[in-house]
Design a protein around this motif. Sequence first.
Motif, short mmCIF file in Angstrom:
data_model
loop_
_atom_site.label_atom_id
_atom_site.label_comp_id
_atom_site.label_asym_id
_atom_site.label_seq_id
_atom_site.Cartn_x
_atom_site.Cartn_y
_atom_site.Cartn_z
N SER A 12 0.82 -1.22 0.00
CA SER A 12 0.00 0.00 0.00
C SER A 12 0.85 1.26 0.00
CB SER A 12 -0.93 0.01 1.22
OG SER A 12 -1.80 -1.08 1.20
N VAL A 13 1.86 1.30 0.84
CA VAL A 13 2.69 2.50 0.94
C VAL A 13 3.57 2.66 -0.30
CG1 VAL A 13 4.55 3.62 2.25
CG2 VAL A 13 2.56 2.65 3.44
N ALA A 14 4.02 1.57 -0.90
CA ALA A 14 4.74 1.68 -2.16
C ALA A 14 3.83 2.31 -3.22
CB ALA A 14 5.24 0.31 -2.62
N ALA A 15 2.56 1.88 -3.26
CA ALA A 15 1.60 2.46 -4.21
C ALA A 15 1.36 3.94 -3.91
CB ALA A 15 0.28 1.68 -4.16
N LEU A 16 1.19 4.28 -2.66
CA LEU A 16 0.99 5.68 -2.28
C LEU A 16 2.20 6.54 -2.65
CD1 LEU A 16 -0.71 5.16 1.19
CD2 LEU A 16 -1.76 6.20 -0.83
N THR A 17 3.37 5.97 -2.55
CA THR A 17 4.59 6.72 -2.90
C THR A 17 4.64 7.00 -4.39
OG1 THR A 17 5.75 5.75 -1.01
CG2 THR A 17 7.12 6.66 -2.78
N ILE A 18 4.27 6.02 -5.21
CA ILE A 18 4.19 6.27 -6.65
C ILE A 18 3.21 7.41 -6.92
CG2 ILE A 18 3.44 5.34 -8.88
CD1 ILE A 18 4.50 2.59 -7.89
N TYR A 19 2.05 7.34 -6.28
CA TYR A 19 1.06 8.40 -6.46
C TYR A 19 1.64 9.75 -6.05
CZ TYR A 19 -3.30 10.88 -6.76
OH TYR A 19 -4.26 11.78 -7.14
N ASP A 20 2.25 9.81 -4.89
CA ASP A 20 2.80 11.06 -4.38
C ASP A 20 3.84 11.65 -5.33
OD1 ASP A 20 3.34 13.15 -2.40
OD2 ASP A 20 5.24 12.11 -2.11
N MET A 21 4.72 10.81 -5.83
CA MET A 21 5.78 11.31 -6.70
C MET A 21 5.26 11.76 -8.07
SD MET A 21 9.08 8.96 -5.85
CE MET A 21 10.21 10.03 -6.75
N CYS A 22 4.16 11.18 -8.52
CA CYS A 22 3.68 11.44 -9.88
C CYS A 22 2.40 12.28 -9.95
CB CYS A 22 3.47 10.11 -10.61
SG CYS A 22 4.99 9.17 -10.80
N LYS A 23 1.85 12.66 -8.81
CA LYS A 23 0.56 13.36 -8.82
C LYS A 23 0.60 14.68 -9.55
CE LYS A 23 1.04 15.48 -4.23
NZ LYS A 23 2.36 15.01 -3.82
N ALA A 24 1.74 15.34 -9.64
CA ALA A 24 1.82 16.61 -10.34
C ALA A 24 1.58 16.45 -11.85
CB ALA A 24 3.18 17.27 -10.11
N VAL A 25 1.89 15.26 -12.38
CA VAL A 25 1.71 15.04 -13.82
C VAL A 25 0.49 14.17 -14.13
CG1 VAL A 25 4.15 15.36 -14.38
CG2 VAL A 25 3.31 13.08 -13.85
N ASP A 26 -0.07 13.48 -13.10
CA ASP A 26 -1.20 12.57 -13.37
C ASP A 26 -2.04 12.41 -12.10
OD1 ASP A 26 -2.96 10.61 -14.20
OD2 ASP A 26 -1.39 9.22 -14.88
N LYS A 27 -2.94 13.36 -11.87
CA LYS A 27 -3.79 13.31 -10.66
C LYS A 27 -4.84 12.20 -10.72
CE LYS A 27 -3.32 18.15 -9.30
NZ LYS A 27 -1.94 18.12 -9.64
N GLY A 28 -5.08 11.64 -11.91
CA GLY A 28 -6.11 10.62 -12.09
C GLY A 28 -5.63 9.19 -11.86
N MET A 29 -4.41 9.02 -11.36
CA MET A 29 -3.94 7.65 -11.08
C MET A 29 -4.89 6.96 -10.12
SD MET A 29 0.16 8.20 -10.63
CE MET A 29 -0.06 9.68 -9.66
N VAL A 30 -4.98 5.64 -10.24
CA VAL A 30 -5.87 4.86 -9.38
C VAL A 30 -5.06 3.76 -8.70
CG1 VAL A 30 -7.86 3.31 -9.32
CG2 VAL A 30 -7.87 5.30 -10.83
N ILE A 31 -5.14 3.74 -7.39
CA ILE A 31 -4.52 2.66 -6.61
C ILE A 31 -5.61 1.61 -6.40
CG2 ILE A 31 -3.54 2.00 -4.38
CD1 ILE A 31 -2.42 4.89 -4.25
N GLY A 32 -5.29 0.36 -6.74
CA GLY A 32 -6.30 -0.68 -6.59
C GLY A 32 -5.69 -2.04 -6.38
N ASP A 33 -6.58 -3.03 -6.32
CA ASP A 33 -6.19 -4.43 -6.20
C ASP A 33 -5.26 -4.67 -5.01
OD1 ASP A 33 -6.40 -7.09 -7.02
OD2 ASP A 33 -4.55 -6.98 -8.18
N VAL A 34 -5.47 -3.94 -3.92
CA VAL A 34 -4.67 -4.18 -2.71
C VAL A 34 -5.26 -5.40 -2.03
CG1 VAL A 34 -3.92 -3.25 -0.49
CG2 VAL A 34 -4.19 -1.71 -2.45
#
Length: 160
Positions: A121-143
Amino acid sequence: MGDQLTHIDAKGNAQMVDVTDKAVTQREARATATVSMQPETLSMIVKGEHKKGDVLTVARIAGIQAAKKCADLIPLCHPLMLSSIKVELSPVPEENCVRIEAVCKLAGQTGVEMEALTAASVAALTIYDMCKAVDKGMVIGDVRLLEKLGGRSGHWQAVP
C-alpha cells in the motif's frame, strides 16, 4: 467465516491478541497493489525521466520502511522482528500500470499479513505522491493478500 474476531474481547472492547503461548514458526505473507496511470506517466517512470528521481526505487524503499513501521500505523498489530522484506515493482505497459508485490517473512508467534499489505500500500501511495503533479487521475487498486504461510492456520492462497 465462523471464526470469532480475535481483536475484540467478550465485552466488545478492542484488544491486542495475546500470542504468548503460540509456538514460534516460520511465517510468510505476499500482498499486492496496482497503480494505474496514463501511458505517458508510466513511460516517464520507466525511462527514469521524472524530475523527482527514480520513482520505483523510492517506492521500493518506502514499502520496506512501511513494513517495519506497521505496528506504529495499525493500532492492534504486534511490533515484529521481520527477517526479510522484499518489494518488487513491475511496470506493465499493456495495462498502463505498475504492479507491486511485497513479501514479508519472520520466525515468530504471529503472522506478517499486515506488514506485507502495508508495504504494498505505501509503495503504491509513494508512486502516487511522486507522480501526482503530472497525473492526478492515477488509481490505486487491487490491494490484497495473495498468500500466507505458517502458523496454526497453515497455508492460504487467494483464488486467482
